[in-house]
Design an enzyme around this catalytic site. Structure first.
Site, mmCIF file in Angstrom:
data_model
loop_
_atom_site.group_PDB
_atom_site.id
_atom_site.type_symbol
_atom_site.label_atom_id
_atom_site.label_comp_id
_atom_site.label_asym_id
_atom_site.label_seq_id
_atom_site.Cartn_x
_atom_site.Cartn_y
_atom_site.Cartn_z
ATOM 1 N N ARG A 87 4.550 44.540 32.508
ATOM 2 C CA ARG A 87 4.026 43.819 31.347
ATOM 3 C C ARG A 87 3.428 42.471 31.706
ATOM 4 O O ARG A 87 2.832 41.805 30.859
ATOM 5 C CB ARG A 87 5.155 43.603 30.314
ATOM 6 C CG ARG A 87 5.780 44.892 29.821
ATOM 7 C CD ARG A 87 6.524 44.670 28.523
ATOM 8 N NE ARG A 87 5.615 44.128 27.522
ATOM 9 C CZ ARG A 87 5.990 43.668 26.342
ATOM 10 N NH1 ARG A 87 7.262 43.698 26.016
ATOM 11 N NH2 ARG A 87 5.113 43.184 25.488
ATOM 12 N N HIS A 165 16.405 41.447 24.228
ATOM 13 C CA HIS A 165 15.887 40.111 23.926
ATOM 14 C C HIS A 165 16.801 39.423 22.905
ATOM 15 O O HIS A 165 17.503 40.101 22.144
ATOM 16 C CB HIS A 165 14.491 40.209 23.290
ATOM 17 C CG HIS A 165 13.395 40.547 24.250
ATOM 18 N ND1 HIS A 165 12.603 41.659 24.091
ATOM 19 C CD2 HIS A 165 12.945 39.924 25.360
ATOM 20 C CE1 HIS A 165 11.708 41.695 25.074
ATOM 21 N NE2 HIS A 165 11.881 40.655 25.861
ATOM 22 N N CYS A 252 8.707 41.982 17.364
ATOM 23 C CA CYS A 252 7.974 42.210 18.627
ATOM 24 C C CYS A 252 6.503 42.534 18.402
ATOM 25 O O CYS A 252 5.676 42.311 19.276
ATOM 26 C CB CYS A 252 8.571 43.382 19.389
ATOM 27 S SG CYS A 252 10.343 43.460 19.348
HETATM 28 C C1 CIR Z 1 9.902 46.276 26.547
HETATM 29 O O1 CIR Z 1 10.915 46.780 27.044
HETATM 30 O O2 CIR Z 1 9.391 45.263 26.988
HETATM 31 C C2 CIR Z 1 9.289 46.958 25.345
HETATM 32 N N1 CIR Z 1 9.467 48.364 25.462
HETATM 33 C C3 CIR Z 1 9.887 46.438 24.061
HETATM 34 C C4 CIR Z 1 9.618 44.985 23.832
HETATM 35 C C5 CIR Z 1 10.282 44.483 22.610
HETATM 36 N N2 CIR Z 1 9.893 43.152 22.329
HETATM 37 C C6 CIR Z 1 10.667 42.243 21.775
HETATM 38 O O3 CIR Z 1 11.868 42.464 21.576
HETATM 39 N N3 CIR Z 1 10.114 41.078 21.529
#
Ligand code: CIR
Length: 257
Positions: A87, A165, A252
């Site tokens: 990411r 998170h 998110c």
């Molecule tokens: C990840 O693991 O990065 C993504 N699949 C999900 C991100 C979720 N974002 C958040 O809690 N802010």
């Protein structure tokens, strides 16, 4: 009213290969995810904000979770340095959208070896709680603290044990109201708020978002819905079933400022 703008990014087809802990099993259905994303945008538009919709980016399966590569405050925008390797490049793709709202001298950057993801940062007025997680490290928190201080804002660290998170498990709804689940129920730093405890079997719904006195709540969590309505908020339900399979929730999926 506090927020005027929201930024979202459409999910890409590769989202089905996004990072997942497997806590909510199954592969996302892309078509359904798109429909849920449409509903999410509709819900936001009902909250008196303008919504900037960025195009899907097939290079980054998790790029619809725009909350992570940036943190936008009242006074500045911070481009983060996502700790998840797949990411990390998302940070370069969010800058363009942020520049439409902030001048270069109002944009700050978290730099390696510091890592930080926006999902770990919870805003309470001019104070920011930041989760130290697998994605956000000590140096990232140090840099964030320094940046916020420059703008007369403060920051404090919260250690995470169980969740991905910080905002997976705790979310501020304004007016001193905080939704808390799991490991956050007993954290001393949150006791000064009006904490609404989320039942274990509805833990996913701790991730609700306050947008100008409306609270968007994930569909399928009746106890949380009732608790939020009992606080006096107008509520809108949005189904996020396909994002849940990737550990993603309502917060998110957008940047709100
Ligand atoms: C990840 O693991 O990065 C993504 N699949 C999900 C991100 C979720 N974002 C958040 O809690 N802010």
């Amino acid at each position: 009213k506090k927020f005027n703008h929201v930024i979202v990014r459409r999910p890409c087809k590769a989202m089905v290969e996004g990072i997942t802990s497997g806590l909510y099993p199954g592969k996302p259905d892309f078509e359904l995810a798109l429909k849920e994303h449409d509903d999410y945008i509709e819900a936001l538009k009902q909250c008196d904000v303008d919504v900037t919709v960025l195009e899907a980016d097939e290079r980054y399966p998790d790029s619809c979770f725009v909350e992570d590569p940036a943190l936008i405050t009242r006074k500045c925008a911070i481009i983060t340095n996502p700790g998840a390797e797949s990411r990390n490049g998302e940070k370069d793709e969010i800058i363009g959208a942020v520049k439409k709202f902030f001048s270069d001298d109002q944009i700050e950057y978290i730099k390696a070896p510091g890592t930080l993801e926006g999902g770990d940062v919870m805003m309470v007025g001019d104070h920011f709680y930041v989760g130290r997680s697998a994605r956000t490290n000590e140096e990232g928190i140090r840099q964030l603290t320094e940046i916020l201080a420059k703008y007369d804002m403060t920051c404090s660290e919260v250690k995470l044990e169980e969740v991905l998170h910080l905002k997976t498990g705790v979310n501020y709804l304004e007016d001193n109201n905080m939704l808390v689940s799991g490991e956050f129920v007993t954290k001393p730093e949150f006791q000064k708020y009006n904490c609404v405890q989320i039942p274990e079997d509805e833990a996913y719904a701790a991730n609700c978002i306050w947008v100008n006195d409306t609270v968007i709540v994930p569909e399928g969590y009746p106890a949380v819905l009732k608790a939020v309505q009992d606080l006096g908020y107008k509520t809108i339900l949005v189904d996020t079933s396909e994002y849940r399979k990737l550990d993603g929730g309502l917060s998110c999926l957008s940047l709100r400022f």
